[in-house]
Each structure stands twice: as structure tokens, then as C-alpha cells.
Design an enzyme around this catalytic site. Structure first.
Site, mmCIF file in Angstrom:
data_model
loop_
_atom_site.group_PDB
_atom_site.id
_atom_site.type_symbol
_atom_site.label_atom_id
_atom_site.label_comp_id
_atom_site.label_asym_id
_atom_site.label_seq_id
_atom_site.Cartn_x
_atom_site.Cartn_y
_atom_site.Cartn_z
ATOM 1 N N LYS A 140 25.455 41.270 35.689
ATOM 2 C CA LYS A 140 26.664 41.053 36.487
ATOM 3 C C LYS A 140 26.305 40.213 37.687
ATOM 4 O O LYS A 140 25.144 40.217 38.131
ATOM 5 C CB LYS A 140 27.227 42.389 36.965
ATOM 6 C CG LYS A 140 28.676 42.339 37.365
ATOM 7 C CD LYS A 140 29.591 42.480 36.169
ATOM 8 C CE LYS A 140 31.037 42.240 36.504
ATOM 9 N NZ LYS A 140 31.910 42.615 35.373
ATOM 10 N N ASP A 180 35.562 37.888 36.232
ATOM 11 C CA ASP A 180 35.873 39.254 36.666
ATOM 12 C C ASP A 180 36.876 39.068 37.809
ATOM 13 O O ASP A 180 37.529 38.012 37.879
ATOM 14 C CB ASP A 180 34.591 39.985 37.108
ATOM 15 C CG ASP A 180 34.792 41.498 37.268
ATOM 16 O OD1 ASP A 180 34.709 42.217 36.259
ATOM 17 O OD2 ASP A 180 35.041 41.970 38.395
ATOM 18 N N ASN A 255 44.316 39.440 35.552
ATOM 19 C CA ASN A 255 44.105 39.144 34.133
ATOM 20 C C ASN A 255 44.229 40.390 33.259
ATOM 21 O O ASN A 255 44.951 40.389 32.257
ATOM 22 C CB ASN A 255 42.730 38.488 33.945
ATOM 23 C CG ASN A 255 42.373 38.337 32.491
ATOM 24 O OD1 ASN A 255 41.612 39.133 31.939
ATOM 25 N ND2 ASN A 255 42.945 37.349 31.822
HETATM 26 P P1 NDP Z 1 41.856 39.655 38.720
HETATM 27 O O1 NDP Z 1 41.230 39.030 39.894
HETATM 28 O O2 NDP Z 1 42.530 38.794 37.712
HETATM 29 O O3 NDP Z 1 42.926 40.730 39.193
HETATM 30 C C1 NDP Z 1 42.569 41.788 40.008
HETATM 31 C C2 NDP Z 1 43.826 42.560 40.363
HETATM 32 O O4 NDP Z 1 43.452 43.751 41.050
HETATM 33 C C3 NDP Z 1 44.718 41.789 41.310
HETATM 34 O O5 NDP Z 1 46.042 42.198 41.129
HETATM 35 C C4 NDP Z 1 44.187 42.215 42.672
HETATM 36 O O6 NDP Z 1 45.121 42.081 43.717
HETATM 37 C C5 NDP Z 1 43.871 43.682 42.406
HETATM 38 N N1 NDP Z 1 42.760 44.099 43.269
HETATM 39 C C6 NDP Z 1 41.529 43.564 43.333
HETATM 40 N N2 NDP Z 1 40.783 44.187 44.243
HETATM 41 C C7 NDP Z 1 41.568 45.120 44.771
HETATM 42 C C8 NDP Z 1 41.367 46.085 45.779
HETATM 43 N N3 NDP Z 1 40.195 46.199 46.427
HETATM 44 N N4 NDP Z 1 42.400 46.917 46.070
HETATM 45 C C9 NDP Z 1 43.582 46.801 45.425
HETATM 46 N N5 NDP Z 1 43.822 45.890 44.455
HETATM 47 C C10 NDP Z 1 42.834 45.075 44.148
HETATM 48 O O7 NDP Z 1 40.722 40.546 38.051
HETATM 49 P P2 NDP Z 1 40.663 41.156 36.585
HETATM 50 O O8 NDP Z 1 42.021 41.487 36.105
HETATM 51 O O9 NDP Z 1 39.799 40.290 35.772
HETATM 52 O O10 NDP Z 1 39.836 42.505 36.855
HETATM 53 C C11 NDP Z 1 40.467 43.748 37.133
HETATM 54 C C12 NDP Z 1 39.510 44.881 36.828
HETATM 55 O O11 NDP Z 1 39.150 44.847 35.449
HETATM 56 C C13 NDP Z 1 38.182 44.857 37.586
HETATM 57 O O12 NDP Z 1 37.760 46.179 37.817
HETATM 58 C C14 NDP Z 1 37.243 44.193 36.601
HETATM 59 O O13 NDP Z 1 35.900 44.524 36.858
HETATM 60 C C15 NDP Z 1 37.740 44.801 35.307
HETATM 61 N N6 NDP Z 1 37.401 44.099 34.070
HETATM 62 C C16 NDP Z 1 37.730 42.782 33.895
HETATM 63 C C17 NDP Z 1 37.461 42.166 32.704
HETATM 64 C C18 NDP Z 1 37.864 40.761 32.422
HETATM 65 O O14 NDP Z 1 37.679 40.319 31.296
HETATM 66 N N7 NDP Z 1 38.444 40.035 33.371
HETATM 67 C C19 NDP Z 1 36.749 42.865 31.628
HETATM 68 C C20 NDP Z 1 36.519 44.263 31.890
HETATM 69 C C21 NDP Z 1 36.827 44.824 33.076
HETATM 70 P P3 NDP Z 1 45.183 40.728 44.598
HETATM 71 O O15 NDP Z 1 45.869 39.733 43.746
HETATM 72 O O16 NDP Z 1 45.919 41.112 45.819
HETATM 73 O O17 NDP Z 1 43.745 40.378 44.883
HETATM 74 O O1 2IT Z 2 33.524 43.889 33.190
HETATM 75 C C1 2IT Z 2 33.517 43.142 32.201
HETATM 76 O O2 2IT Z 2 33.235 43.561 31.072
HETATM 77 C C2 2IT Z 2 33.871 41.730 32.388
HETATM 78 N N1 2IT Z 2 34.210 41.333 33.488
HETATM 79 C C3 2IT Z 2 33.791 40.776 31.233
HETATM 80 C C4 2IT Z 2 32.387 40.297 31.037
HETATM 81 C C5 2IT Z 2 32.214 39.206 30.022
HETATM 82 O O3 2IT Z 2 31.063 38.747 29.926
HETATM 83 O O4 2IT Z 2 33.148 38.819 29.338
#
Ligand code: NDP
Ligand code: 2IT
Length: 460
Positions: A140, A180, A255
Site C-alpha cells: 500500500k 484508493d 468510487n
Molecule cells: P474515494 O476517494 O473515491 O471516495 C472516498 C469517499 O469517502 C468520499 O465520499 C469521501 O468524502 C469519503 N471520505 C474519505 N475520507 C473520509 C473521512 N476521513 N471522513 C468522512 N468521509 C470520508 O475513495 P474510494 O471510494 O476508492 O475508497 C473508499 C474506501 O474504500 C476506502 O476505505 C478505501 O480504502 C476502500 N477501498 C477502495 C477500493 C478501490 O478500489 N477504490 C478497493 C477496496 C477498498 P469527500 O469527497 O468529502 O472526500
Molecule cells: O484497498 C484496496 O483493495 C484497494 N484500494 C484496491 C487495490 C488494488 O490494487 O486494486
């Protein structure tokens, strides 16, 4: 020969002592890394039954090795803002474990990023990636850079500077980053461009989550959110239930959230709420997803703007209140520790039957305990959100073969992978005496794959 109960009790005590000693050492060595401690505690404690049954894992020192990253890189990221001022951020890449494949895991750009957060995410990633059944190790990275409010040009200059250092440590067969929080298609595009420019060759498989036009996989964008819902579908099926006519709350609007909402809606659910870091919207008629997509994916605006277009909806400042909205199914998809013990109790009191974690570590240890005690179907992050990285591995496979599968092919593979993660987690939970505990099952199933590979590769 069957093992006597006295021997089992003795081994259980030994395993507990071993786990405690490894955990204590982690805390002693890095006392400030609270998020990392939390992830280590959650995983290690659930491994006691498997360590008691297979004490050779203890003899091989697997846990001591597992909690220590193979390599940690931190670096300076200098860049210039639009006003011509020099800014300096900190970059990280933690290459945690390569027992079953090249390091694989996302990059997070968020002001809260520090080594503890990257280590917790990297540690979770090891077992998550093993669960997918794909040959990928755990890693990561990220930066404390805040993309919010920055111009495209600033984001480009920052990501180019970030990659100018990171490129030395990554490659299609060594370490393959992805997105992420704060890292989506735009940032991956800039990073890929800079990597290609520095390397002087087209190594498509060095990053995943790429645009479809230049080596990305169809359905990668949707994979984490869809996968989280597919995992919940399997859990619900075990009680004869489904998403049809259910009420769902999804936190976040990034996302993972957007595509969790999309799939839940396709399966007949009414999604009544979502959020961002400023607060949450509640729309009793069901969230109008095209508005959320436009606001968040295209215009990069605040979710509060939704209510100006949908007067039937309300916006409430602050994130915690979202869990007081009555729902059958809760999908936390924003960030770590967003559901604490009180929020979990509120959900249970409101009749929530299932929680599937789209975010990484969104529930505190106390909240998880509340869900387990209340017999809520609980899909732990490393299983429920593994769809994203699973399709990332499929993207790597397509890049290696220089071909692209259709959306339907990738989605079908994703569904099969999520089903298999559920079944493996369930089987491991059943085999270790706690059939309802998918968290323990996922940890054990992922752990055994990694630990067995570590053993045969020697003490490295
Ligand atoms: P994005 O940046 O696309 O979206 C994050 C969302 O969460 C936004 O709506 C953001 O609000 C909100 N957010 C972020 N930080 C905070 C915080 N500290 N307090 C409140 N709201 C918050 O990220 P992802 O959708 O990619 O990721 C979301 C979660 O999913 C994370 O935990 C990530 O690690 C996990 N994840 C992501 C994967 C991926 O493929 N993208 C895979 C597996 C897990 P704002 O717009 O105001 O910042
Ligand atoms: O937390 C996760 O699994 C991710 N942000 C996706 C990692 C990846 O390599 O696709």
C-alpha cells in the site's frame, strides 16, 4: 490419532501467548501506530484457533515475519502550486509481503495519511489479496497530499513528482499500485504517463485502474462496489433473504460507494442515504444516482449540493448521524473507523440485518463485537471489498496477454470470485468452531495461503 482435549487446551494457551507476545512487540516498537495496532489485533486474535491446531506456524515464526513489512519507503514529494509556491508532501510505499506474488495495493492521497494508516492498509491487503485466489502479494502507499480544491494542473504536477520517486520501486513484476481514497482515473492517468516517460517503455501492467483506452479493464471501476454487494448477496442468501425491497444506507459517495449504490439499486433495493466528509444526504424516495455521479465523478462538488436539485432530500452536517437512519443493510464505503460501538448499537436497534464493508476497517473492534453478538450478517472488509483488487489482478492478466475481456466476462469472473471468497471464509469459520464469524474465517483462509507459501520459501 485424535488429539486429547488436554493437548488442545495447552496448544490454545500457547497460541494465545504467542499472539499476545507478537502484538505487544508491535506496539512496543511503534507505539504511535494506532491504526496499524488495530488491524494487527483484529487479525492476530482471530488466528488463535488455527495456530492451536497447526503449531508449526508458531515454530516457523510466521506472525513475527508477517507483521514486519518486507520494505518501507518514504520520500519527499516537492511540487509547485498554481501561485508558484513550493509545497512539500510526504510519499509512502509499504511493500508488505510478496509470498504469493508481486506487491499489490492502492495509493491513498488524503491529508490524514501517515505510516500507521499505510501499514494498516498494507497489512489488511496481504490476506485480502490471498483471498482473491490471484497471485498477488500485499502493499500500500500514498501521500498526505489533499487533492480536494486543487486544480487539475496542480494534481498533475504533484502526481508527476510523486511518480518520479516511486518509479524506482515498482514494476509489473515487483509492485503494482492502483487507486484508493483520492486516487482515481485522473491520478492513475498522470502517474502512468510519468512512469512511461521515465522508463522509456510501455509497461501496461505497472498500474491498475487505468483508463479503458490505454490498458484498463472494463468493470474495474465498478468492481469494489459491485463486489461488496455480491458478497452481501451471498450472506443474505444464507438466511433466505435478498436486496429486493430492502432499505440500504451507503456511506461515502466516492468510487466504492457509487457502484455499491448502483448494484444495490439494480437488485431492487432503495438506497436512502450516502455521504461525504462534510455530511450526509437522506432521500426517502431513493438516491438519484445520476446526480451523485455527476456531482462527485465529474464536477467534484460536495454531496450537500444534491438537495438543491432534489428538494425531497435533506442534508445533515457531520458523518456519524448516517448510521441513525433505519436500514436493513448497511454498506460502509467511506473510510476507517466510521462505525463505532454506539453507531453499531444504533444500527442493531434499528433492525439492520447485514453489514458489508466496502471501505477498509470501517468498523471499530468494539462495533464488530456488537454485530457478532447481535447475529448481524457481517462481511469483513478484507473479504467484502476484495472485488476491487481481484479485478485489478484481472487487469494485470489482460495486460500480460495483450487482450481485453468484455464487461460481462469480467463481471462474471468478479461474481465467481466473490462467491468463492464467501465460501472459503464460511468453510474456514465452520472448521474452526465459529460458523457465523466470517471475519475469523476470512482471516484464517487468507492467512493459511500466505503462511504456507512463506514456509516453503524458507526464512526470508
Ligand atoms: P474515494 O476517494 O473515491 O471516495 C472516498 C469517499 O469517502 C468520499 O465520499 C469521501 O468524502 C469519503 N471520505 C474519505 N475520507 C473520509 C473521512 N476521513 N471522513 C468522512 N468521509 C470520508 O475513495 P474510494 O471510494 O476508492 O475508497 C473508499 C474506501 O474504500 C476506502 O476505505 C478505501 O480504502 C476502500 N477501498 C477502495 C477500493 C478501490 O478500489 N477504490 C478497493 C477496496 C477498498 P469527500 O469527497 O468529502 O472526500
Ligand atoms: O484497498 C484496496 O483493495 C484497494 N484500494 C484496491 C487495490 C488494488 O490494487 O486494486
Amino acid at each position: 490419532m485424535p488429539i486429547s482435549s488436554a493437548v488442545i487446551a495447552e496448544r490454545q494457551t500457547e497460541a494465545e501467548q504467542y499472539v499476545r507476545s507478537v502484538y505487544d512487540k508491535v506496539v512496543r516498537r511503534d507505539p504511535n501506530e494506532v491504526e496499524f495496532h488495530q488491524a494487527v489485533k483484529e487479525i492476530l486474535e482471530s488466528l488463535v484457533p488455527v495456530l492451536a491446531r497447526h503449531p508449526h506456524y508458531i515454530q516457523h515464526g510466521i506472525l513475527e515475519r508477517l507483521v514486519e513489512p518486507e520494505r518501507m519507503i518514504t520520500f519527499r514529494v516537492p511540487w509547485m502550486n498554481d501561485a508558484g509556491e513550493v509545497k512539500v508532501n510526504r510519499g509512502f510505499r509499504v511493500q508488505f509481503n510478496s509470498a504469493i506474488g508481486p506487491y499489490k495495493g492502492g495509493l491513498r492521497f488524503h491529508p490524514s495519511v501517515n505510516l500507521s494508516i499505510i501499514k494498516f492498509l498494507g497489512f489488511e491487503q496481504i490476506l485480502k489479496n490471498a483471498l482473491t485466489g490471484q497471485p498477488i502479494g500485499g502493499g500500500k502507499g500514498g501521500s498526505d497530499f489533499d487533492p480536494k480544491g486543487k486544480s487539475d494542473a496542480e494534481v498533475m504536477r504533484f502526481t508527476q513528482s510523486f511518480m518520479t520517486e516511486l518509479y524506482k520501486y515498482i514494476g509489473p513484476d515487483t509492485d503494482v499500485p492502483a487507486g484508493d481514497i483520492g486516487v482515481g482515473a485522473r491520478e492513475i492517468g498522470y502517474m502512468f504517463g510519468q512512469y512511461k516517460r521515465i522508463r522509456g517503455g510501455y509497461e501496461a501492467g505497472v498500474l491498475t485502474g487505468k483508463g479503458i483506452g490505454y490498458g484498463g479493464s472494463l468493470a474495474r471501476k465498478e468492481a469494489t462496489g459491485y463486489g461488496c454487494v455480491y458478497f452481501a448477496v451471498e450472506m443474505l442468501k444464507s438466511r433466505g433473504l435478498s436486496f429486493q425491497d430492502s432499505t440500504v444506507v451507503v456511506s461515502g459517495s466516492g468510487n466504492v460507494s457509487i457502484y455499491a449504490i448502483e448494484k444495490a439499486q439494480q437488485l431492487g433495493a432503495t438506497v436512502v442515504a450516502c455521504s461525504d466528509s462534510n455530511g450526509y444526504i437522506y432521500d426517502p424516495n431513493g438516491i438519484h444516482l445520476p446526480t451523485v455521479k455527476r456531482l462527485k465523478e465529474v464536477e467534484r462538488k460536495r454531496i450537500s449540493e444534491y438537495v438543491t436539485e432534489h428538494p425531497g432530500a435533506t442534508f445533515t452536517e457531520g458523518c456519524e448521524g448516517i448510521w441513525s437512519i433505519q436500514c436493513d443493510i448497511a454498506l460502509p464505503c467511506a473510510t476507517q473507523n466510521e462505525i463505532d460501538e454506539d453507531a453499531a448499537r444504533t444500527l442493531v436497534a434499528g433492525g439492520t440485518i447485514a453489514v458489508s464493508e466496502g471501505a477498509n476497517m470501517p468498523s471499530t473492534l468494539e462495533a464488530i463485537d456488537v454485530f457478532h453478538k447481535a447475529k448481524v450478517l457481517f462481511g469483513p472488509a478484507k473479504a467484502a471489498n476484495a472485488g476491487g483488487v481481484a479485478v485489478s489482478a484481472l487487469e494485470m492478466a489482460q495486460n500480460n496477454m495483450r487482450l481485453s475481456w468484455t464487461f460481462e466476462e469480467v463481471d462474471a469472473k468478479l461474481q465467481a470470485i466473490m462467491r468463492s471468497i464467501y465460501n472459503e471464509s464460511l468453510r474456514a469459520a465452520q472448521a474452526h468452531g465459529d460458523p457465523d464469524n466470517l471475519l475469523m474465517g476470512a482471516n484464517i483462509a487468507g492467512f493459511m495461503k500466505v503462511a504456507d507459501s512463506m514456509i516453503v520459501q524458507g526464512v526470508i
